[in-house]
Design a protein around this motif. Structure first.
Motif, PDB file in Angstrom:
ATOM      1  N   GLY A  12      56.770  40.451  70.874  1.00  0.00           N
ATOM      2  CA  GLY A  12      58.226  40.623  70.855  1.00  0.00           C
ATOM      3  C   GLY A  12      58.694  41.736  69.930  1.00  0.00           C
ATOM      4  O   GLY A  12      59.858  41.780  69.545  1.00  0.00           O
ATOM      5  N   LYS A  13      57.783  42.644  69.608  1.00  0.00           N
ATOM      6  CA  LYS A  13      58.120  43.750  68.705  1.00  0.00           C
ATOM      7  C   LYS A  13      59.291  44.576  69.227  1.00  0.00           C
ATOM      8  O   LYS A  13      60.201  44.905  68.480  1.00  0.00           O
ATOM      9  CB  LYS A  13      56.919  44.693  68.525  1.00  0.00           C
ATOM     10  CG  LYS A  13      55.754  44.105  67.790  1.00  0.00           C
ATOM     11  CD  LYS A  13      54.714  45.178  67.455  1.00  0.00           C
ATOM     12  CE  LYS A  13      54.125  45.855  68.693  1.00  0.00           C
ATOM     13  NZ  LYS A  13      53.322  44.950  69.526  1.00  0.00           N
ATOM     14  N   GLY A  14      59.244  44.912  70.513  1.00  0.00           N
ATOM     15  CA  GLY A  14      60.272  45.769  71.100  1.00  0.00           C
ATOM     16  C   GLY A  14      61.656  45.152  70.996  1.00  0.00           C
ATOM     17  O   GLY A  14      62.607  45.798  70.549  1.00  0.00           O
ATOM     18  N   THR A  15      61.755  43.881  71.387  1.00  0.00           N
ATOM     19  CA  THR A  15      63.031  43.166  71.339  1.00  0.00           C
ATOM     20  C   THR A  15      63.573  43.129  69.921  1.00  0.00           C
ATOM     21  O   THR A  15      64.739  43.431  69.668  1.00  0.00           O
ATOM     22  CB  THR A  15      62.826  41.706  71.811  1.00  0.00           C
ATOM     23  OG1 THR A  15      62.210  41.744  73.099  1.00  0.00           O
ATOM     24  CG2 THR A  15      64.144  40.956  71.894  1.00  0.00           C
ATOM     25  N   GLN A  16      62.717  42.764  68.979  1.00  0.00           N
ATOM     26  CA  GLN A  16      63.145  42.634  67.587  1.00  0.00           C
ATOM     27  C   GLN A  16      63.488  43.996  66.996  1.00  0.00           C
ATOM     28  O   GLN A  16      64.444  44.123  66.241  1.00  0.00           O
ATOM     29  CB  GLN A  16      62.052  41.948  66.757  1.00  0.00           C
ATOM     30  CG  GLN A  16      61.763  40.519  67.188  1.00  0.00           C
ATOM     31  CD  GLN A  16      62.954  39.593  66.992  1.00  0.00           C
ATOM     32  OE1 GLN A  16      63.808  39.812  66.137  1.00  0.00           O
ATOM     33  NE2 GLN A  16      63.031  38.537  67.795  1.00  0.00           N
ATOM     34  N   ALA A  17      62.705  45.002  67.354  1.00  0.00           N
ATOM     35  CA  ALA A  17      62.946  46.341  66.811  1.00  0.00           C
ATOM     36  C   ALA A  17      64.288  46.889  67.287  1.00  0.00           C
ATOM     37  O   ALA A  17      65.039  47.475  66.511  1.00  0.00           O
ATOM     38  CB  ALA A  17      61.809  47.287  67.213  1.00  0.00           C
ATOM     39  N   ARG A  18      64.595  46.665  68.567  1.00  0.00           N
ATOM     40  CA  ARG A  18      65.880  47.140  69.089  1.00  0.00           C
ATOM     41  C   ARG A  18      67.040  46.486  68.346  1.00  0.00           C
ATOM     42  O   ARG A  18      68.020  47.118  67.986  1.00  0.00           O
ATOM     43  CB  ARG A  18      65.987  46.868  70.597  1.00  0.00           C
ATOM     44  CG  ARG A  18      65.369  47.978  71.447  1.00  0.00           C
ATOM     45  CD  ARG A  18      65.632  47.785  72.921  1.00  0.00           C
ATOM     46  NE  ARG A  18      64.841  46.719  73.503  1.00  0.00           N
ATOM     47  CZ  ARG A  18      63.578  46.868  73.904  1.00  0.00           C
ATOM     48  NH1 ARG A  18      62.974  48.046  73.798  1.00  0.00           N
ATOM     49  NH2 ARG A  18      62.902  45.857  74.413  1.00  0.00           N
ATOM     50  N   ARG A  19      66.888  45.172  68.108  1.00  0.00           N
ATOM     51  CA  ARG A  19      67.935  44.443  67.399  1.00  0.00           C
ATOM     52  C   ARG A  19      68.107  44.930  65.978  1.00  0.00           C
ATOM     53  O   ARG A  19      69.220  45.104  65.490  1.00  0.00           O
ATOM     54  CB  ARG A  19      67.549  42.959  67.359  1.00  0.00           C
ATOM     55  CG  ARG A  19      68.408  42.133  68.282  1.00  0.00           C
ATOM     56  CD  ARG A  19      67.987  40.717  68.215  1.00  0.00           C
ATOM     57  NE  ARG A  19      68.909  39.924  67.414  1.00  0.00           N
ATOM     58  CZ  ARG A  19      68.994  38.610  67.503  1.00  0.00           C
ATOM     59  NH1 ARG A  19      68.229  37.955  68.357  1.00  0.00           N
ATOM     60  NH2 ARG A  19      69.832  37.942  66.763  1.00  0.00           N
ATOM     61  N   LEU A  20      66.973  45.131  65.324  1.00  0.00           N
ATOM     62  CA  LEU A  20      67.010  45.579  63.932  1.00  0.00           C
ATOM     63  C   LEU A  20      67.606  46.984  63.837  1.00  0.00           C
ATOM     64  O   LEU A  20      68.384  47.280  62.931  1.00  0.00           O
ATOM     65  CB  LEU A  20      65.591  45.555  63.360  1.00  0.00           C
ATOM     66  CG  LEU A  20      65.462  45.721  61.861  1.00  0.00           C
ATOM     67  CD1 LEU A  20      66.197  44.613  61.122  1.00  0.00           C
ATOM     68  CD2 LEU A  20      63.984  45.718  61.458  1.00  0.00           C
ATOM     69  N   ALA A  21      67.248  47.829  64.791  1.00  0.00           N
ATOM     70  CA  ALA A  21      67.787  49.192  64.804  1.00  0.00           C
ATOM     71  C   ALA A  21      69.302  49.149  64.990  1.00  0.00           C
ATOM     72  O   ALA A  21      70.042  49.878  64.336  1.00  0.00           O
ATOM     73  CB  ALA A  21      67.128  50.009  65.918  1.00  0.00           C
ATOM     74  N   GLU A  22      69.761  48.258  65.864  1.00  0.00           N
ATOM     75  CA  GLU A  22      71.200  48.126  66.100  1.00  0.00           C
ATOM     76  C   GLU A  22      71.925  47.665  64.844  1.00  0.00           C
ATOM     77  O   GLU A  22      72.993  48.167  64.513  1.00  0.00           O
ATOM     78  CB  GLU A  22      71.460  47.100  67.215  1.00  0.00           C
ATOM     79  CG  GLU A  22      71.680  47.735  68.571  1.00  0.00           C
ATOM     80  CD  GLU A  22      71.707  46.691  69.674  1.00  0.00           C
ATOM     81  OE1 GLU A  22      72.282  45.598  69.456  1.00  0.00           O
ATOM     82  OE2 GLU A  22      71.145  46.965  70.746  1.00  0.00           O
ATOM     83  N   SER A  23      71.340  46.706  64.144  1.00  0.00           N
ATOM     84  CA  SER A  23      72.068  46.128  63.008  1.00  0.00           C
ATOM     85  C   SER A  23      71.964  46.978  61.744  1.00  0.00           C
ATOM     86  O   SER A  23      72.796  46.867  60.864  1.00  0.00           O
ATOM     87  CB  SER A  23      71.620  44.684  62.745  1.00  0.00           C
ATOM     88  OG  SER A  23      70.326  44.675  62.213  1.00  0.00           O
TER      89      SER A  23
END
Ligand SMILES: [Zn+2]
Length: 216
Positions: A12-23
């Motif tokens: 789930g790296k991609g999903t989490q990374a996108r979220r972290l980048a957004e926040s």
């Protein structure tokens, strides 16, 4: 901040990374996405990359390093997802970061049980055209094989097919585990167990990174 997100394919790296980048506003550098864009554009690197990815093998270090090197000093901070995956890449990254005087703040390792990973990956599908991700069990398109968003064909990527998945796991174990040890020797690895809902994993991830900030 410069964060490296590590973990096996399907963690789930991609999903989490996108979220972290957004926040956080950090720039999300996914070598997988970058390579797939090259493949889609039919560039020389893309064609070469595809021949490796279809078999579940890694694209040679020199190509990946060249792609990443020019992006490491982004003032917004960077979030590396899927890189480094080998010791050679980790050393090249250190060199590139040293040149710009920006060390890695934290390496976050997301671990998931192997059986669960194989199950997650073999159910993963994606729209051929708009790239909307699906899960054939938990988030299937309403009409079999047809994208809800754009009506194009939903496919299982060649590198998510069972044989390629097994090979990816093997390659991950062989090549990437040593990278974790490389970072562990510096003591800047945070371990999180990436099971549970995406929300709960994101919470663990945020905590792991905040710890770094308070530690200076
Ligand atoms: Zn679509």
């Amino acid at each position: 901040m410069r964060i490296v997100l590590m973990g096996p394919p399907g963690a789930g790296k991609g999903t989490q990374a996108r979220r972290l980048a957004e926040s956080t506003g950090m720039k999300h550098l996914s070598t997988g996405d970058m390579l797939r864009a090259e493949v889609a554009a039919g560039t020389e690197l893309g064609l070469l990359a595809k021949s490796f990815m279809d078999k579940g093998d890694y694209v040679p270090d020199s190509h990946i390093i060249a792609m990443i090197e020019q992006l490491v000093d982004d003032p917004a901070g960077i979030l590396l997802d899927g890189f480094p995956r080998t010791i050679v890449q980790a050393e090249a990254l250190d060199e590139a970061l040293e040149k710009v005087g920006l060390p890695i703040d934290k390496v976050v390792h997301m671990s998931v049980d192997t059986d669960e990973l194989v199950l997650r990956l073999s159910n993963r599908a994606i729209c051929k055209k708009c790239q909307t991700p699906y899960n054939l069990i938990s988030n299937a398109p309403s009409k079999d094989g047809v994208c809800d968003n754009c009506g194009s064909e939903v496919i299982v990527r060649d590198d998510d097919k069972p044989e390629a998945v097994k090979n990816r796991m093997k390659v991950y174990e062989e090549l990437t585990a040593p990278v974790l040890n490389y970072y562990r020797q510096r003591g800047n690895v945070a371990e999180i167990v990436a099971t549970g809902t995406p929300d709960s994993v994101f919470e663990k991830l945020s905590q792991a990174i905040e710890l770094t900030q308070s530690a200076g």
